[in-house]
Motif scaffolding. Structure first.
Motif, mmCIF file in Angstrom:
data_model
loop_
_atom_site.group_PDB
_atom_site.id
_atom_site.type_symbol
_atom_site.label_atom_id
_atom_site.label_comp_id
_atom_site.label_asym_id
_atom_site.label_seq_id
_atom_site.Cartn_x
_atom_site.Cartn_y
_atom_site.Cartn_z
ATOM 1 N N ASP A 1 0.841 -1.195 0.000
ATOM 2 C CA ASP A 1 0.000 0.000 0.000
ATOM 3 C C ASP A 1 0.876 1.245 0.000
ATOM 4 O O ASP A 1 2.091 1.132 -0.011
ATOM 5 N N TRP A 2 0.231 2.423 0.036
ATOM 6 C CA TRP A 2 1.003 3.662 -0.015
ATOM 7 C C TRP A 2 1.976 3.735 1.163
ATOM 8 O O TRP A 2 3.121 4.054 1.022
ATOM 9 N N ARG A 3 1.522 3.383 2.356
ATOM 10 C CA ARG A 3 2.373 3.426 3.551
ATOM 11 C C ARG A 3 2.102 2.183 4.374
ATOM 12 O O ARG A 3 0.943 1.793 4.513
ATOM 13 N N GLU B 1 5.090 4.453 -0.758
ATOM 14 C CA GLU B 1 5.518 5.827 -0.451
ATOM 15 C C GLU B 1 7.035 5.860 -0.277
ATOM 16 O O GLU B 1 7.735 6.724 -0.825
ATOM 17 N N ARG C 1 0.274 8.317 -9.817
ATOM 18 C CA ARG C 1 -0.451 7.985 -8.600
ATOM 19 C C ARG C 1 -0.453 6.476 -8.413
ATOM 20 O O ARG C 1 -0.387 5.739 -9.404
ATOM 21 N N LEU C 2 -0.550 6.024 -7.177
ATOM 22 C CA LEU C 2 -0.660 4.579 -6.928
ATOM 23 C C LEU C 2 -2.085 4.137 -7.289
ATOM 24 O O LEU C 2 -3.050 4.778 -6.887
ATOM 25 N N LYS D 1 -1.041 -3.536 -6.018
ATOM 26 C CA LYS D 1 -1.063 -2.139 -6.459
ATOM 27 C C LYS D 1 -0.047 -1.956 -7.571
ATOM 28 O O LYS D 1 0.825 -2.810 -7.776
#
Ligand code: SAH
Length: 354
Positions: A240-242, A275, A287-288, A337
């Motif tokens: 994920d992003w973070r 991230e 963008r993710l 992702k």
């Protein structure tokens, strides 16, 4: 006890606890007993199945995205087509077959594969059926003067991670030591860690965060080449992003097992923190998105429909299931992702948003 378990116990008895990163690196890439060094872990008969092993459509969509990106960048006459961690070579074989339909692209590319495992290098050689390719142990020896069109599927999740638990006054590193002569998890003494200052805002004491020290230099190298020479990178992985929490996972024969249960005989992965992956990149990134959304935007459903036309009952059922597995939210569609890298003077590859 696996041979690697005995090796790790002897090492820890001699020199003390090791980090999760050292444990992962040894388990995956030990030259004699490492998971990727010894067997053929990927595929229906192995321990896990990856997107290109589920359907040729995955590689077809990535090949078309790279080809469009190559055309958008003026169709350079020579460029590097790179894959990080190509596994059995299925994805690169699908990409190469697809781009043959794009005038000029297949002739322009030199194939470069970054692979640490000698046995998987041999499998890749076979999958490419005589297509000339160069193998590299690391990204450092990739050509420095060509546009780079790169794919990486489930590569970054195999890189060793460190784990840190937040304490009142600093961070404790999660380590592997010995307890009653068995491998067991423990924690180091707390120490401040400047590299985790940005996680002080979104964590509280007791929370666990992960870092992947090997990922950053790899992306710096790739990003600098894309920025200087052009190209694009399409990265797919679960994460994920973070990241927050313990995501270290061991898989054996499609089942989750304890990460310390059979060192060298299980696949070890961790979720990718996108991230951290794209922090301070020398080029632009998209963008993710979720894997399902990117594949839909690239036209996987139309491709699935046209492939379905020639199939009979059982093959058709498998084909529909494969499309669902790659794109559906309950399956790989949202857990996986994707993010793209591209030159900051250009636009994202098709399928991705700025
Ligand atoms: N991309 C493939 C395989 C994913 S498995 C697929 O989608 O099927 C991870 C791959 O990365 C394997 O080929 C493994 O040998 C390779 N790998 C893992 N760690 C690596 C490292 N540090 N350097 C280079 N290759 C690595």
């Amino acid at each position: 006890m696996t041979p690697l378990c005995a090796h790790l116990k002897a090492q820890i008895a001699r020199t003390g606890p090791i980090s999760v990163a050292e444990f992962m690196a040894t388990c995956l890439l030990h030259p004699e007993h490492g998971y990727y060094s010894t067997g053929h872990p990927i595929g229906r008969r192995g321990d896990f199945v990856t997107a290109p092993e589920i359907s040729q459509m995955f590689g077809e969509m990535l090949g078309l995205a790279l080809a469009q990106s190559w055309m958008d960048q003026g169709a350079p006459e020579a460029c590097a087509l790179v894959e990080l961690g190509p596994g059995k070579g299925t994805l690169m074989a699908d990409v190469l077959r697809t781009i043959r339909a794009v005038p000029g692209f297949a002739e322009a590319v030199q194939v470069h594969l970054v692979e640490a495992s000698p046995s998987l290098k041999a499998a890749q050689h076979q999958a490419l059926q005589g297509t000339p390719a160069q193998w590299h142990d690391t990204v450092d020896t990739l050509p420095g003067d060509l546009p780079v069109f790169l794919i990486a599927n489930e590569f970054f999740d195999a890189l060793p991670i460190r784990q840190f638990q937040r304490a009142e006054n600093g961070w404790r590193e999660r380590q592997i030591g010995l307890h009653e002569a068995e491998l067991s998890f423990g924690l180091s003494a707390p120490a401040p860690l400047a590299a985790l200052d940005h996680r002080l805002d979104d964590t509280k004491p007791g929370d666990l965060v992960e870092t992947c020290p090997a990922a950053h230099p790899i992306l710096q190298t790739i990003g600098a080449r894309i920025e200087a020479n052009g190209g694009a990178a399409l990265i797919f992985d679960y994460g994920d992003w973070r990241s927050l929490g313990d995501t270290l996972q061991a898989i054996r024969k499609h089942e989750t097992v304890h990460p310390l249960s059979a060192p060298g005989d299980t696949d070890l992965t961790a979720h990718v923190d996108f991230e951290a992956l794209v922090r301070d990149l020398p080029c632009a990134h998209s963008r993710l998105s979720t894997q399902g959304v990117v594949l839909e935007r690239l036209g996987i459903t139309q491709r699935a429909q046209s492939l379905a036309e020639g199939l009979d009952a059982e093959a058709l059922e498998n084909h529909i299931a494969a499309h669902r597995r790659l794109t559906h939210p309950g399956e790989m569609g949202t857990v996986f992702k994707s993010i793209a890298l591209f030159p900051s003077r250009g636009a994202p590859p098709p399928g991705y948003e700025q």
